[in-house]
Design a protein around this motif. Sequence first.
Motif, short mmCIF file in Angstrom:
data_model
loop_
_atom_site.label_atom_id
_atom_site.label_comp_id
_atom_site.label_asym_id
_atom_site.label_seq_id
_atom_site.Cartn_x
_atom_site.Cartn_y
_atom_site.Cartn_z
N ARG A 187 38.96 40.26 35.20
CA ARG A 187 38.34 40.97 35.94
C ARG A 187 37.40 41.81 35.54
NH1 ARG A 187 43.84 40.79 36.86
NH2 ARG A 187 44.43 40.66 39.23
N LEU A 188 37.04 42.29 34.33
CA LEU A 188 35.99 42.98 33.65
C LEU A 188 34.86 41.93 33.46
CD1 LEU A 188 37.74 45.41 31.26
CD2 LEU A 188 37.13 45.90 33.63
N MET A 189 35.15 40.77 33.16
CA MET A 189 34.05 39.78 32.63
C MET A 189 34.48 38.39 33.40
SD MET A 189 33.65 40.57 28.66
CE MET A 189 35.23 40.85 28.22
N PRO A 190 33.92 38.69 34.72
CA PRO A 190 34.34 37.18 35.47
C PRO A 190 33.82 35.95 34.86
CG PRO A 190 33.09 39.01 36.88
CD PRO A 190 33.55 39.66 35.43
N ALA A 191 32.73 36.02 34.23
CA ALA A 191 31.97 34.85 33.86
C ALA A 191 32.67 34.51 32.42
CB ALA A 191 30.70 35.18 33.59
N MET A 192 33.67 35.17 32.07
CA MET A 192 34.12 34.43 30.80
C MET A 192 35.13 33.33 31.23
SD MET A 192 36.54 36.55 28.05
CE MET A 192 35.28 37.53 27.72
N HIS A 193 35.04 32.33 30.18
CA HIS A 193 36.08 31.16 30.30
C HIS A 193 37.54 31.73 29.81
CE1 HIS A 193 33.32 28.17 31.59
NE2 HIS A 193 32.40 28.71 30.62
N TRP A 194 38.32 31.86 30.63
CA TRP A 194 39.84 32.49 30.26
C TRP A 194 40.70 31.28 30.38
CZ3 TRP A 194 40.45 36.38 27.36
CH2 TRP A 194 41.73 36.73 27.21
N PRO A 195 41.88 31.36 29.55
CA PRO A 195 42.45 30.00 29.63
C PRO A 195 43.87 29.91 30.55
CG PRO A 195 43.15 31.37 27.49
CD PRO A 195 41.82 31.70 28.33
N THR A 196 44.10 31.12 31.25
CA THR A 196 45.34 31.13 31.95
C THR A 196 45.36 29.99 32.96
OG1 THR A 196 44.95 33.55 31.95
CG2 THR A 196 46.27 32.46 33.96
N ARG A 197 46.42 29.37 33.27
CA ARG A 197 46.92 28.12 33.55
C ARG A 197 45.87 26.92 33.43
NH1 ARG A 197 50.17 30.58 37.75
NH2 ARG A 197 51.40 32.36 36.45
#
Length: 401
Positions: A267-277
């Motif tokens: 939410r703070l860094m929406p451009a970050m690639h995050w591994p959820t799901r």
Amino acid sequence: MTTVAVPGFLSLTIAIVVFFVGTGLNHSIAPLRRWNIPEAVTGGLLAALATLCAYRFFDTTISFDLGARDLLLLYFFTGIGLNARLDDLLAGGKPLLVLLLLTLVFLVIQNLIAAGSVAVLGLPEGITVLLGSASLIGGHGTTIAWAPMITQKFGLVNAMEVGIAAATLGLVVASLVGGPVARLLISRYGLSGPTGARPMIGLPKEKDASDGDDVSHISLLRTILVLNVAVLLGYALDEIFTEFGIRLPLFVACLLVAIVLTNTLPRLMPAMHWPTRTRALALISDLSLNVFLAMSLMSMQLWTLGGLGPSLVLVLGLQTIAAVLYMLFVVFPAMGRNYEAAVISSGFSGISLGATPTAIANMTAVTKVHGAAPMAFIILPLVSAFFIDIANAIVIGFFVR
């Protein structure tokens, strides 16, 4: 008696071989697939039987260095935390409370069965909790922690051996009954998982990467980096817990850190690639769970079960029957009689008789075939690995005093 100590790297390598042996057996033996027995369970139990033969016929004790197993456990539970979105956690509020209540009730039932059996069979005073929640719901770790106190209080010199043997047998049974319970419920009520759901642990049997979420070395390394950072923060949080006198398994701290991270950083860094799901996180979680379970089962010293004796085996048989009936006629209806309830029922075998990783392995084997069940993978670890440990400690303390 000769002791063979298998070093860490070789133990890890053997665990991978054990998993593939289980995969081959599951592929060749249809009932193992039909009843959703995890591959690691099949191979791990076969390896444990091999070490039992070495002990019985060649006077050789084989012990494995399980350092890699402990790291895999942290990876696995951190992965669960990274998949725990806030919306799911809020939606899981009521089911979480229901499952917690069901587990607390069964904790009481389990100890009542143990107390009644001990009285009828004339077993030594103090053994009750070792045939109840200390070894079954609590597992090996709880047994090892409480056995010295039970020995001191009741003069039960073999408390450690009895508790470990009961926990070992419970782990074996939990690995075998969860899948059949889910299979029975799914077939009887015509249940299935949601279509198109994102994977949480393991990729489905029918591979589908049409959504563009393919697995590559970049996605795998990115996911491993996030996991490592979360685990490091989990170590720090565990140190803080310890300073305040709060003793919890290390993986609980890692799980909590991962839940916080996955609900704040994106939410703070929406451009970050995050591994959820993502498929990468599902693959790493599945790998960690399967190798962990293979190492756990292949390292079981089944000859300790010989110290149980017929009467104690009878008690654990009663506990198993009670657990299966409770899953079928209490847990499944109370959790909603739907697909998620069937998956949770399969995992309840791990809560009631084995360990949290066993519960997750049972649920993973089911969801790979029948579809995702995200709620089950969020609420069950929280109940099994966090809340119930506190209640179990209170109950064990009551019996010891």
